[in-house]
Design a protein around this motif. Structure first.
Motif, PDB file in Angstrom:
ATOM      1  N   MET A   1       6.467   0.441  81.927  1.00 56.18           N
ATOM      2  CA  MET A   1       6.898   0.918  80.612  1.00 56.18           C
ATOM      3  C   MET A   1       6.160   0.165  79.500  1.00 56.18           C
ATOM      4  SD  MET A   1       9.883   2.870  81.496  1.00 56.18           S
ATOM      5  CE  MET A   1      10.913   2.715  80.110  1.00 56.18           C
TER       6      MET A   1
ATOM      7  N   LEU B   1       8.493   5.401  76.109  1.00 58.94           N
ATOM      8  CA  LEU B   1       8.297   6.752  76.663  1.00 58.94           C
ATOM      9  C   LEU B   1       7.515   7.630  75.687  1.00 58.94           C
ATOM     10  CD1 LEU B   1      11.803   7.399  78.272  1.00 58.94           C
ATOM     11  CD2 LEU B   1       9.639   7.062  79.494  1.00 58.94           C
TER      12      LEU B   1
ATOM     13  N   LEU C   1       3.099  12.220  80.302  1.00 60.35           N
ATOM     14  CA  LEU C   1       4.332  11.927  81.034  1.00 60.35           C
ATOM     15  C   LEU C   1       4.777  13.163  81.826  1.00 60.35           C
ATOM     16  CD1 LEU C   1       6.794  10.031  81.575  1.00 60.35           C
ATOM     17  CD2 LEU C   1       7.854  11.007  79.536  1.00 60.35           C
TER      18      LEU C   1
ATOM     19  N   THR D   1      15.283  11.876  79.115  1.00 61.81           N
ATOM     20  CA  THR D   1      13.916  11.487  79.466  1.00 61.81           C
ATOM     21  C   THR D   1      12.964  12.686  79.440  1.00 61.81           C
ATOM     22  OG1 THR D   1      14.855   9.753  80.839  1.00 61.81           O
ATOM     23  CG2 THR D   1      12.534  10.255  81.198  1.00 61.81           C
TER      24      THR D   1
END
Lengths: 352, 531
Positions: free
Chosen positions: B231, B263, B269, B279
């Motif tokens: 992360m 994120l 992603l 998420t």
């Protein structure tokens, strides 16, 4: 004559010291009907259905609570036994509203099965209790009009799960299973594990979610699986009807849970049918997701991964696997990262 | 777990530390309760008077994060009073002298001051656990979710070796795993340092074995990144693409603001899941997956038991099994994999490559499954580990550890300690349980559980909305005033987004496992005045 043997329906049978007549008979392949008996808990002898005739005894004896003794002579289906069982069944049937047509347990009811076996109908006696259904609780429906006060729920709650939420209350005609001083389950110590529902031999306790859907004879499939929540790994039966899970029960005797479940294991299954499920691959364009085909989405992911590997090396990619999904998925994901991408940047929430 | 759940009901004594089993592992707790009803002694070490305390012979209410001080002091007493298992220590362990020297510096009086209990209680506890053999230790995340989590685990292991409670039925060191398949994900090598079956990636022989099996020339030889490093890497550009499978990191990781920043920094992603969640918002590509009962496969539980998972109904829409998605991606990256079902993956790959699992094949899993190690197909599996004091590395090694305080302690500005965990009716971020009829009726919102003393001092009533604030964020949440919570503690779960404890928790990590200190951070609570 061997010390630990008795005569069961004219047959010489061995027993283990400490076994009840019921257990010794079961071991010898003789089934004695029961209602209140709950395996693994203290016998209560409450329902009297397991009465057997023991030669020399003053009265019929309850097989579930009488220890087998050497040289007993026992009959499990004598005329006297059958007569007594029929009377007990008549009284049980008269004790409440046993209207099988609209009962959630029709077809999965031990009282119904015994009434059928002994061909007993509730006509002779007038109904002698006046309890009504209560529907104030989440998940569990208690219908006292179908309760025969066998006490299996009390045993399940107090001796199996040891939540000690319910017990017998009142006396005589007013006797009733009570929680929190005769209040609703939700205001008691009840944790909604549903062990009582699983133990109930009639329709007195049923699952709100399955009450008007589940029909045992419509159940085409019963699938054994493992609970998707905590790390205990309880074994479950998924009751599948019309292609959908309509109810979940514990697999009796199975490791590690021996038939037990908790509130999530028993009632936490219907998320899979939520309308909010992801149903197609999605690709974000200008800040908004749009639906895509598998080929388009997978091609995009693979080409982006390949581009980054070419530009920055494989260690510029990282992945997190899922501790909720099956082993084979985690295996496959770490293999993707190690063998296809070329990095050990693979982890999951192992240490939390 | 070194031991098995079926031993619980027969155990003679339990010491349960850092585990609210009744809510987090409810069915396991029923077997503990059965044992207590039969006369077993239950000792609960926990800051809170959680439900198991009601049945306990002794509750040891230590302060959050003081476990090592207590465990070392217990060993101090056991050695000083010669109450330990000398025979086991001499024949099955090494480095006892190092341990003895270490715990000598933890007299009960010193630990008492750290733990917030009396020295007499520590002596009493030591004598109790030495008086019954075997004694079973169970723990959960109260032990591991600390900056000293690894040391906590080592201290527990030291204690059980000192008492000779390893390698026997109804004893052992028993971490109850939080997720249904967290044991399995470890076994499968979804870890940066090991291949399936805990075979180190740094070992050339292991790499050669897997390279051959997977048909590749070489495999990477350095351990990869752990989640917090990944992360962090998103913000520095070290990690350019991030693939998240079935984890709602935006709610589960400490300090949500930081996590969301990370994120949102991701160049690319990919999120593979069954529901849109906090998420997936950050994803560039979302892949829809088959859920629990839409799969055939296996889970591995806390006691190392591999059990079958079976399909009850098909996945919705275009959703696909996860293994299929990974296989399709591998194909597009030039790797053709033969296995075309979970069973083929297990029978032909996993159980061939992982030595502990070689005897486990699908055809043997029809009933109650099998517990690894199970090295060959005639092996019945293993209920408890280290039989006769035989450890994986030979002798059991005592690893002395020092107590260290949590990274963030209560102070004048933030005078209370927040500890977090799970509640019974929900699971993690409620992506599943929040969508099950009835469960929200049992628990529809989160509360901040506080002690009657702290509530009285701030004139907070039960059910009143308060503000809980840490250095990282704040939440408005209903107070639940409960005598189960000790003075100075606030307890919350992470089930509900708006009132998630992770707005507050501290992203401080155990230096070797990088497990976050979810169990301790400093907070203050305030009344919310509304006009």
């Amino acid at each position: 004559m061997a010390e630990n043997t008795f005569t069961l329906n004219q047959r010489r049978v061995a027993f283990m010291p400490g076994q009840t007549i019921l257990e010794a008979a079961a071991a010898a392949g003789v089934r004695i009907p029961t209602l209140c008996h709950l395996r693994g808990t203290t016998p209560t002898g409450a329902c009297r259905i397991c009465l057997v005739e023991v030669t020399g005894a003053r009265s019929l004896m309850s097989a579930c609570s009488t220890p087998a003794a050497p040289n007993m002579v026992i009959q499990t289906e004598s005329t006297r036994v059958v007569q007594a069982r029929k009377l007990i069944l008549e009284l049980l049937l008269a004790s409440g509203e046993h209207d099988c047509l609209i009962c959630p347990s029709c077809g999965d009811c031990q009282l119904q099965d015994l009434a059928f076996k002994y061909q007993v109908s509730p006509k002779r006696f007038n109904r002698w209790t006046d309890f009504r259904k209560t529907e104030v609780n989440p998940l569990i429906v208690r219908d006292f009009s179908r309760c025969i006060l066998c006490g299996r729920c009390v045993q399940a709650c107090n001796e199996v799960q040891v939540n000690r939420a319910i017990s017998f209350g009142y006396r005589g005609k007013k006797a009733k299973i009570v929680a929190a001083g005769d209040g609703p389950l939700k205001d008691s110590e009840c944790v909604f594990c549903g062990e009582c529902v699983q133990a109930c031999p009639t329709g007195a306790l049923s699952e709100e979610k399955a009450r008007t859907t589940w029909r045992p004879w419509k159940e085409r499939q019963r699938v054994r699986t493992t609970c998707p929540y905590c790390g205990v790994g309880c074994q479950q039966w998924l009751h599948v009807q019309d292609g959908k899970i309509v109810k979940v029960t514990g697999v009796m005797g199975a490791e590690p849970n021996k038939g037990r479940l908790c509130v999530k294991g028993r009632f936490g299954y219907d998320f899979i049918y939520s309308e909010e499920r992801l149903k197609t691959p999605l690709i974000k364009e200008n800040g908004e997701f749009r639906e895509a085909s598998w080929d388009e989405a997978l091609d995009l992911v693979a080409s982006k991964f390949k581009q980054i590997v070419a530009e920055s090396g494989p260690h510029a990619l990282a992945g997190v696997s899922c501790a909720r999904s099956i082993n084979e998925d985690s295996y496959q994901m770490q293999k993707l990262f190690r063998a296809a991408i070329g990095t050990n940047n693979i982890d999951h929430c192992a240490r939390t | 777990m070194t031991n098995s759940f079926n031993e619980f009901a027969r155990a003679k004594m339990f010491m349960i530390i850092g585990s609210n089993m009744v809510e987090a592992h409810p069915v396991a707790a029923t077997f503990v309760k059965n044992a207590v009803m039969r006369g077993a002694q239950l000792i609960v070490v926990d800051p809170r008077r959680h439900a198991l305390v009601d049945l306990a012979a002794l509750h040891v209410p230590i302060r959050v994060g003081s476990d090592i001080a207590l465990l070392n002091a217990l060993m101090h007493v056991l050695i000083a009073e010669n109450l330990y298992d000398r025979k086991f220590v001499e024949s099955c362990t090494i480095d006892f002298d190092k341990l003895a020297a270490n715990v000598r510096t933890y007299p009960p009086e010193r630990a008492a001051a750290i733990c917030g209990i009396s020295a007499e209680m520590i002596r009493d506890l030591a004598r109790r656990i030495a008086s019954v053999k075997p004694m079973m230790v169970c723990y959960t995340l109260g032990i591991t979710e600390h900056t000293c989590g690894k040391h906590n685990v080592q201290a527990v292991a030291n204690l059980q070796m000192l008492l000779g409670n390893l390698g026997v039925e109804c004893g052992g060191v028993n971490p109850l795993r939080g997720q249904n398949n967290v044991q399995g994900a470890c076994d499968m090598g979804a870890l940066p340092n090991v291949f399936p079956g805990y075979q180190a990636v740094t070992d050339a022989d292991h790499r050669a074995k897997f390279a051959k099996a997977w048909g590749v020339a070489i495999l990477p030889d350095t351990p990869g990144l752990m989640i917090p490093q990944m992360m962090e890497g998103l913000t520095t550009g070290k990690v350019r693409a991030f693939y998240v499978f079935g984890e709602n990191l935006a709610n589960t990781e400490p300090d949500i603001r930081k996590v969301e920043h990370e994120l949102s920094s991701a160049e690319f992603l990919v999120v593979q899941d069954i529901f849109p969640n906090e998420t997936t918002r950050f994803a560039h590509v979302v892949l829809p997956a088959a859920a629990w009962s839409e799969n055939d496969g296996t889970f591995s539980n806390s006691e190392r038991r591999i059990s079958r998972v079976r399909t009850a109904s098909p996945p919705p829409g275009l959703a696909k099994p996860n293994w299929w998605i990974f296989k399709e991606l591998a194909k597009r990256m030039g790797r053709a994999w033969a296995a075309d079902s979970a069973q083929a993956i297990w029978d032909e790959e996993v159980s061939v490559l992982a030595p502990q699992l070689c005897g486990i094949k699908y055809h043997r899993l029809e009933g109650d499954g099998l517990q690894w190690p199970c090295p060959d197909e005639s092996h019945a599996g293993t209920c408890f580990l280290h039989k006769d004091g035989q450890f994986t590395c030979g002798l059991g090694v005592f690893t002395p550890v020092e107590w260290t305080p949590p990274a963030e302690e209560a102070c004048a500005d933030y005078p209370l300690v927040l500890s977090t965990g799970r509640r019974l009716a929900h699971y993690h971020t409620r992506t599943q349980t929040g969508r099950c009829e009835g469960l929200n009726d049992i628990l529809g919102e989160e509360t901040a559980d506080i002690s009657p003393q702290d509530a009285a001092e701030l004139s907070i009533r039960d059910g009143e909305t308060i503000r809980v604030r840490s250095r990282r964020g704040e939440v408005r949440i209903k107070a639940r005033v409960s005598a189960r919570v000790p003075r100075g503690l606030v307890w919350m779960s992470f089930h509900f987004r708006e009132t998630c404890a992770n707005w507050l928790t501290n992203p401080a990590f155990d230096p070797s496992t990088l497990t976050a200190e979810y169990k301790a951070c400093a907070v203050r609570i305030e009344k919310v005045y509304t006009a």
